[in-house]
Each structure stands twice: as structure tokens, then as C-alpha cells.
Scaffold this motif. Structure first.
Motif, PDB file in Angstrom:
ATOM      1  N   THR A  81      29.804  -3.019 -70.740  1.00 48.37           N
ATOM      2  CA  THR A  81      29.912  -4.464 -70.632  1.00 48.37           C
ATOM      3  C   THR A  81      29.333  -4.876 -69.290  1.00 48.37           C
ATOM      4  O   THR A  81      29.131  -4.042 -68.399  1.00 48.37           O
ATOM      5  CB  THR A  81      31.371  -4.933 -70.776  1.00 48.37           C
ATOM      6  N   VAL A  82      29.059  -6.163 -69.141  1.00 45.05           N
ATOM      7  CA  VAL A  82      28.513  -6.680 -67.883  1.00 45.05           C
ATOM      8  C   VAL A  82      29.607  -7.359 -67.076  1.00 45.05           C
ATOM      9  O   VAL A  82      29.860  -7.014 -65.930  1.00 45.05           O
ATOM     10  CB  VAL A  82      27.347  -7.649 -68.140  1.00 45.05           C
ATOM     11  N   ASN A  83      30.289  -8.319 -67.677  1.00 46.47           N
ATOM     12  CA  ASN A  83      31.346  -9.055 -66.997  1.00 46.47           C
ATOM     13  C   ASN A  83      32.669  -8.818 -67.713  1.00 46.47           C
ATOM     14  O   ASN A  83      33.034  -9.557 -68.629  1.00 46.47           O
ATOM     15  CB  ASN A  83      31.019 -10.551 -66.969  1.00 46.47           C
ATOM     16  N   THR A  91      30.584  -0.772 -66.456  1.00 46.02           N
ATOM     17  CA  THR A  91      30.607  -2.219 -66.328  1.00 46.02           C
ATOM     18  C   THR A  91      29.933  -2.604 -65.025  1.00 46.02           C
ATOM     19  O   THR A  91      29.902  -1.812 -64.074  1.00 46.02           O
ATOM     20  CB  THR A  91      32.036  -2.776 -66.377  1.00 46.02           C
ATOM     21  N   ARG A  97      29.374  -2.704 -77.082  1.00 48.00           N
ATOM     22  CA  ARG A  97      28.699  -3.492 -76.066  1.00 48.00           C
ATOM     23  C   ARG A  97      29.253  -4.915 -76.045  1.00 48.00           C
ATOM     24  O   ARG A  97      29.532  -5.511 -77.082  1.00 48.00           O
ATOM     25  CB  ARG A  97      27.197  -3.565 -76.340  1.00 48.00           C
ATOM     26  N   SER A  98      29.402  -5.438 -74.819  1.00 45.68           N
ATOM     27  CA  SER A  98      29.745  -6.840 -74.620  1.00 45.68           C
ATOM     28  C   SER A  98      29.009  -7.350 -73.391  1.00 45.68           C
ATOM     29  O   SER A  98      28.636  -6.564 -72.505  1.00 45.68           O
ATOM     30  CB  SER A  98      31.248  -7.026 -74.443  1.00 45.68           C
ATOM     31  N   GLN A  99      28.789  -8.645 -73.345  1.00 45.19           N
ATOM     32  CA  GLN A  99      28.189  -9.268 -72.169  1.00 45.19           C
ATOM     33  C   GLN A  99      29.271  -9.875 -71.294  1.00 45.19           C
ATOM     34  O   GLN A  99      29.310  -9.657 -70.091  1.00 45.19           O
ATOM     35  CB  GLN A  99      27.193 -10.347 -72.596  1.00 45.19           C
ATOM     36  N   ASN A 100      30.153 -10.642 -71.905  1.00 44.55           N
ATOM     37  CA  ASN A 100      31.252 -11.300 -71.194  1.00 44.55           C
ATOM     38  C   ASN A 100      32.563 -10.982 -71.913  1.00 44.55           C
ATOM     39  O   ASN A 100      32.992 -11.703 -72.805  1.00 44.55           O
ATOM     40  CB  ASN A 100      31.032 -12.818 -71.146  1.00 44.55           C
ATOM     41  N   GLN A 135      28.421  -9.033 -77.967  1.00 44.95           N
ATOM     42  CA  GLN A 135      27.660  -9.971 -77.158  1.00 44.95           C
ATOM     43  C   GLN A 135      27.396 -11.257 -77.944  1.00 44.95           C
ATOM     44  O   GLN A 135      27.284 -11.215 -79.175  1.00 44.95           O
ATOM     45  CB  GLN A 135      26.330  -9.324 -76.750  1.00 44.95           C
ATOM     46  N   PRO A 136      27.287 -12.429 -77.278  1.00 46.83           N
ATOM     47  CA  PRO A 136      27.301 -12.543 -75.824  1.00 46.83           C
ATOM     48  C   PRO A 136      28.706 -12.662 -75.218  1.00 46.83           C
ATOM     49  O   PRO A 136      28.895 -12.371 -74.057  1.00 46.83           O
ATOM     50  CB  PRO A 136      26.518 -13.828 -75.575  1.00 46.83           C
ATOM     51  N   ASN A 137      29.686 -13.112 -76.003  1.00 45.91           N
ATOM     52  CA  ASN A 137      31.007 -13.376 -75.437  1.00 45.91           C
ATOM     53  C   ASN A 137      32.087 -12.815 -76.347  1.00 45.91           C
ATOM     54  O   ASN A 137      32.193 -13.217 -77.500  1.00 45.91           O
ATOM     55  CB  ASN A 137      31.232 -14.886 -75.271  1.00 45.91           C
TER      56      ASN A 137
END
Length: 266
Positions: free
Chosen positions: A158-160, A176, A139-142, A62-64
Motif C-alpha cells: 500500500t502507499v498510504n 508501505t 494492493r491499495s493506494q489509500n 486501489q484507489p481507496n
């Protein structure tokens, strides 16, 4: 911690599952980074490190940033990190990229970087070659997550970004929010506690070998189900399917809320 080397620029992007698959085959690189876009100048560098394995491998992207993990023979972790930055000028993009640091704490990996303003951006994507028997926390956000040929306890989120899981075993949980799921099972049955994969907004592609044995659970809330082979379903046929494949076995749960489900034999 190790310093970013000075190489050429590359656009920052959130990787789809298909792009992750290509990276898994060809490795991370800065090819094509000479191009400029309307959003400004770009910077890219590649860092490599070898780490002694031991304990849970934790990757905080995270974040990208995306994460690709491949199981290999041996007892070391081979880490490649791709640092990308974008700025209004070439100098600013380089300043941002060179300020990013990859922080290692035994088998925990994360990036630390500078604050950014409007139309500035930095990200770090990771490729890891790990012992085939490894426990993972990612873990990742984008960014997407891809894991291939690993046996262990895994917590992936992950989120996105998409999830691509190939030839895994052990106790695997992956989720996700916005991204597709592509799962390819191997062998005759799952080796370990089972597999649970979920996406909120994205389609599901599940590939199952012939004569595979499992307790299968799959389904969707707001789309359709497509099987290319006959199954015997327990209970009412709705948007959720529970079926025993072959002789049964550990549970395979792959579901979505908003997206279609495709299950294929191979």
C-alpha cells in the motif's frame, strides 16, 4: 459482479492500523452513517459473497480502501465489501455508491466505479475470511492492510496506510510508503522462507514470543531503536541491527527509513 444494495451513508476515510484491527474483530458495518459532515452527504452499503478457493487470492483495493484478511478453517473465501461514497447531495452520494460494482474473476477481486468531480469520492474496503493456507496478492493506494493467521506466499503493498501482520507463516513480503508497521510473531520460529516488511515513513512495532529463534534484521535511518530484552548484535551497533535469536532460523526483516523501531518480548 454483484450490485450494491441501498443502505445509509457513511464518510469515506483512510483507515489506520488500529482501525483495521477493530474491524478485524467486529466486521465491516455502516454504523453511524446518519451523520453528515461539512464535506457533504454520505452513502454506505455492505455486500457479501462466498467464493470457492483455488489459486492466488488477489485483491485490488486501489484507489481507496482497506483490506482485512483472516485465516479460518475450510476451503471457501467469505468476502464482505463495504462501499462508501460522498457527494454534495444525498442523491448524488447514492448515485455514486450504487454505481460501484465489485468484480470477481475466480479469486481476483476489484471494484469498478464512476468518475468523480471535486468533493466527490467513493471507496471499497474488504474483509476476507480465507483458508488458513492461502497465497495472497493485495494492493491499495489509500488504505491499510491487515492479515492474521494465514500461511502462504504473500505480496502485500500500500502507499498510504499501515500494515498489521499477526501470526503469519510462509514467504511474506509487505511494504508501505506512508504508514506504521505492527508485526506479531507466533510460536517458536518462523515456518517458511521468511518475512520481509518495510515502511518508508512510519514506526515499527515488532512483538516476539519468548524463546523465539530467528535471524533478525531491523533498523531505521532517521530515528531510534528500542529493545526491551538483551540481544547479541553482529558487527557495529548503528541504526541497523542483525542478530541471531535463540538457535537462529528463517530471516525476520522489519525495517523503516523515517520512524522509530520498538521490539518487545511477550
Amino acid at each position: 459482479m454483484f450490485k450494491a444494495s441501498r443502505l445509509i451513508a457513511l464518510v469515506c476515510s483512510i483507515l489506520s492500523a488500529s482501525e483495521l484491527a477493530a474491524q478485524g474483530r467486529g466486521g465491516l458495518s455502516c454504523r453511524g452513517s446518519e451523520d453528515r459532515d461539512d464535506w457533504g452527504e454520505r452513502f454506505c452499503s455492505i455486500e457479501s459473497r462466498t467464493i470457492e478457493a483455488g489459486g492466488v487470492i488477489r485483491v485490488e483495493a486501489q484507489p481507496n480502501g482497506s483490506v482485512t484478511v483472516v485465516g479460518i478453517d475450510g476451503n471457501q473465501i467469505r468476502l464482505t465489501a463495504k462501499i462508501q461514497a460522498r457527494g454534495r447531495t444525498e442523491k448524488r452520494a447514492r448515485e455514486l455508491g450504487e454505481a460501484v460494482r465489485i468484480v470477481l474473476n475466480q479469486t481476483s477481486i476489484e471494484a469498478q466505479g464512476p468518475k468523480t468531480t471535486s468533493r466527490e469520492h467513493w471507496s471499497v474496503s474488504y474483509e476476507l475470511r480465507v483458508p488458513r493456507t492461502s497465497d495472497l496478492w493485495i494492493r491499495s493506494q489509500n488504505g491499510g492492510i491487515q492479515v492474521t493467521d494465514v500461511n502462504g506466499e504473500m505480496d502485500l503493498g500500500t502507499v498510504n496506510g499501515g500494515l498489521t501482520l499477526n501470526g503469519l507463516s510462509g514467504d511474506v513480503r509487505a511494504e508501505t510508503t506512508n504508514g506504521g508497521v505492527d508485526v506479531a510473531l507466533e510460536g517458536r520460529r518462523w515456518q517458511g522462507a521468511g518475512l520481509t516488511v518495510r515502511t518508508e515513513n512510519g514506526g515499527v512495532e515488532l512483538s516476539i514470543p519468548e524463546r523465539y529463534s530467528a535471524e533478525l534484521e531491523t533498523g531505521t535511518v532517521n530515528s531510534g531503536l528500542d529493545f526491551d530484552f538483551p540481544i547479541t548484535v553482529r558487527g557495529r551497533i548503528n541504526r541497523r541491527v542483525n542478530a541471531t535469536l535463540g538457535e537462529g532460523g528463517p530471516p525476520i526483516r522489519v525495517t523503516t527509513t523515517n520512524g522509530g523501531v520498538s521490539v518487545r518480548r511477550r
